[in-house]
Design a protein around this motif. Structure first.
Motif, PDB file in Angstrom:
ATOM      1  N   MET A 278     -12.720  -1.020   8.938  1.00  0.00           N
ATOM      2  CA  MET A 278     -11.770  -0.655   7.886  1.00  0.00           C
ATOM      3  C   MET A 278     -10.605   0.148   8.444  1.00  0.00           C
ATOM      4  O   MET A 278     -10.732   0.850   9.440  1.00  0.00           O
ATOM      5  CB  MET A 278     -12.470   0.164   6.794  1.00  0.00           C
ATOM      6  N   ARG A 279      -9.449   0.021   7.783  1.00  0.00           N
ATOM      7  CA  ARG A 279      -8.291   0.843   8.109  1.00  0.00           C
ATOM      8  C   ARG A 279      -8.488   2.236   7.511  1.00  0.00           C
ATOM      9  O   ARG A 279      -9.269   2.430   6.581  1.00  0.00           O
ATOM     10  CB  ARG A 279      -7.012   0.221   7.549  1.00  0.00           C
TER      11      ARG A 279
ATOM     12  N   GLY B 190      -7.066  -4.117   0.900  1.00  0.00           N
ATOM     13  CA  GLY B 190      -6.265  -3.994   2.105  1.00  0.00           C
ATOM     14  C   GLY B 190      -4.778  -4.009   1.824  1.00  0.00           C
ATOM     15  O   GLY B 190      -4.333  -3.692   0.720  1.00  0.00           O
TER      16      GLY B 190
ATOM     17  N   SER C  53      -6.524   4.076   5.577  1.00  0.00           N
ATOM     18  CA  SER C  53      -6.208   4.176   4.146  1.00  0.00           C
ATOM     19  C   SER C  53      -7.269   3.482   3.288  1.00  0.00           C
ATOM     20  O   SER C  53      -7.578   3.937   2.180  1.00  0.00           O
ATOM     21  CB  SER C  53      -4.835   3.566   3.862  1.00  0.00           C
ATOM     22  N   GLU C  54      -7.842   2.395   3.807  1.00  0.00           N
ATOM     23  CA  GLU C  54      -8.871   1.667   3.058  1.00  0.00           C
ATOM     24  C   GLU C  54     -10.118   2.521   2.882  1.00  0.00           C
ATOM     25  O   GLU C  54     -10.740   2.515   1.819  1.00  0.00           O
ATOM     26  CB  GLU C  54      -9.220   0.365   3.783  1.00  0.00           C
TER      27      GLU C  54
ATOM     28  N   LEU D  80     -11.576   4.348  -0.615  1.00  0.00           N
ATOM     29  CA  LEU D  80     -12.740   3.573  -1.039  1.00  0.00           C
ATOM     30  C   LEU D  80     -13.416   4.279  -2.211  1.00  0.00           C
ATOM     31  O   LEU D  80     -13.734   5.464  -2.134  1.00  0.00           O
ATOM     32  CB  LEU D  80     -13.725   3.429   0.126  1.00  0.00           C
TER      33      LEU D  80
ATOM     34  N   ASN E  20      -2.685  -4.993  -1.452  1.00  0.00           N
ATOM     35  CA  ASN E  20      -3.776  -4.982  -2.442  1.00  0.00           C
ATOM     36  C   ASN E  20      -4.613  -6.252  -2.398  1.00  0.00           C
ATOM     37  O   ASN E  20      -5.149  -6.702  -3.409  1.00  0.00           O
ATOM     38  CB  ASN E  20      -3.225  -4.765  -3.859  1.00  0.00           C
TER      39      ASN E  20
ATOM     40  N   GLN F 198     -16.309   0.091  -5.573  1.00  0.00           N
ATOM     41  CA  GLN F 198     -16.107  -0.952  -4.571  1.00  0.00           C
ATOM     42  C   GLN F 198     -17.365  -1.237  -3.758  1.00  0.00           C
ATOM     43  O   GLN F 198     -17.377  -2.150  -2.932  1.00  0.00           O
ATOM     44  CB  GLN F 198     -14.964  -0.558  -3.622  1.00  0.00           C
TER      45      GLN F 198
ATOM     46  N   SER G  58       0.834  -1.200   0.000  1.00  0.00           N
ATOM     47  CA  SER G  58       0.000   0.000   0.000  1.00  0.00           C
ATOM     48  C   SER G  58       0.871   1.253   0.000  1.00  0.00           C
ATOM     49  O   SER G  58       2.061   1.207   0.319  1.00  0.00           O
ATOM     50  CB  SER G  58      -0.906   0.016   1.231  1.00  0.00           C
TER      51      SER G  58
ATOM     52  N   VAL H 187     -13.117  -4.326  -0.332  1.00  0.00           N
ATOM     53  CA  VAL H 187     -12.079  -3.466   0.233  1.00  0.00           C
ATOM     54  C   VAL H 187     -10.690  -3.943  -0.178  1.00  0.00           C
ATOM     55  O   VAL H 187     -10.399  -5.139  -0.131  1.00  0.00           O
ATOM     56  CB  VAL H 187     -12.188  -3.443   1.780  1.00  0.00           C
TER      57      VAL H 187
ATOM     58  N   GLU I  53      -7.861  -8.143  -1.693  1.00  0.00           N
ATOM     59  CA  GLU I  53      -9.271  -7.758  -1.644  1.00  0.00           C
ATOM     60  C   GLU I  53     -10.031  -8.627  -0.649  1.00  0.00           C
ATOM     61  O   GLU I  53      -9.806  -9.830  -0.558  1.00  0.00           O
ATOM     62  CB  GLU I  53      -9.904  -7.905  -3.028  1.00  0.00           C
TER      63      GLU I  53
END
Length: 300
Positions: A152-153, A176, A155-156, A160, A179, A164, A24, A174, A181
């Motif tokens: 969710m984090r 994560g 950054s996620e 978003l 990458n 998605q 990420s 999502v 999913e």
């Protein structure tokens, strides 16, 4: 080894992490910062040794320097992980024969139990009235709900996109760490609020921004903005020292387990690669059992 050469080798490694390992954006920044700090230390402390000449004592000197600077063991361990990956990469390229990291032992980090907001306090926060005509207030209230409802984090959630959202099946796809999913279910009421938000976003700003959430100036949300807004809102109901989006992720996992969710299911929802990372949340389940025991057992 010149600074230019240092930069070139570091960038090759970062590109490898970006395109082959598919790390990420935030992980890439952390790895690059760690690596450049280490290499610049080597340049100034040991007169710029060639990468093949860097030995374990050079690395231990840097780690000792970090310790003297008051850097926590958790952060030092991450930097060690960065170096291990970097020297493995150099071995793969044939730049070095053996990694100098084989004798480096990571310091023991304190195991900190995740902090979370109590269910009653989260319910109180989510029931607080908001000004729906204020775009910022509406945006961050939805962000708050989504953090707590999905785990969710940061950054996620920020990245978003509308694509998605699988509205037909009430779920989110999502992306994560690495990458990878994963699918997260979403409550139909919250989904409807998000779809209404997107519809209004299109009416006000058009469709050029693919991210779900935007500022009142039609710009994607920034991590610092989200962190400060969540901190402010959590401050309304809790005196926890740490108030962050990650606390909402902790609360999501803890409340699920406290209410009987399967540990493996929570692992998948969080996007953890191993069960060990999820097991830290079971402490609250144990504490709840102790509380029930004290209240219910005649000899407790």
């Amino acid at each position: 080894m010149s600074v230019t050469e240092v930069y070139t080798e570091a960038q090759k490694f970062v590109e490898y992490l970006r395109y082959e390992k598919r790390y990420s954006k935030h992980t890439l920044i952390a790895y690059e910062n760690d690596l450049m700090q280490f290499l610049h230390f080597q340049i100034h402390q040991f007169n710029a040794p060639a990468l093949a000449d860097i030995q374990a004592p050079f690395i231990k000197t840097w780690l000792a320097f970090l310790k003297e600077q008051g850097i926590e063991s958790k952060s030092i361990n991450r930097k060690i992980s960065t170096l291990k990956s970097f020297f493995r990469f150099l071995q793969k390229l044939g730049c070095i024969q053996q990694s100098p990291m084989v004798t480096i032992v990571a310091p023991k980090a304190k195991k900190q139990l995740p902090v979370f907001v109590e269910e009653a306090k989260m319910n109180a926060l989510l029931q607080m009235p908001i000004d729906a005509t204020n775009w910022e207030e509406r945006t961050y209230f939805l962000v708050l709900q989504l953090f707590y409802h999905t785990g969710m984090r940061l950054s996620e959630l920020i990245y978003l996109t509308e694509k998605q959202i699988d509205a037909a099946n009430y779920q989110l796809k999502v992306l994560g760490k690495g990458n990878k999913e994963r699918i997260i279910p979403i409550h139909h009421q919250l989904l409807q609020q998000i779809m209404d938000y997107i519809h209004e976003k299109h009416q006000q700003f058009g469709t050029e921004i693919e991210q779900v959430f935007v500022t009142h100036k039609n710009k994607p949300l920034q991590p610092r903005q989200v962190y400060e807004q969540i901190k402010k809102r959590l401050g309304l109901v809790t005196t926890l020292k740490k108030k962050s989006p990650h606390v909402l992720r902790h609360s999501f996992a803890t409340h699920l387990l406290n209410n009987g969710a399967d540990l493996n299911a929570v692992k998948e929802l969080l996007g953890h690669s191993s069960l060990a990372a999820t097991q830290v949340y079971t402490h609250t389940t144990i504490e709840k059992l102790k509380e029930i025991y004290k209240k219910a057992h005649p000899k407790a």
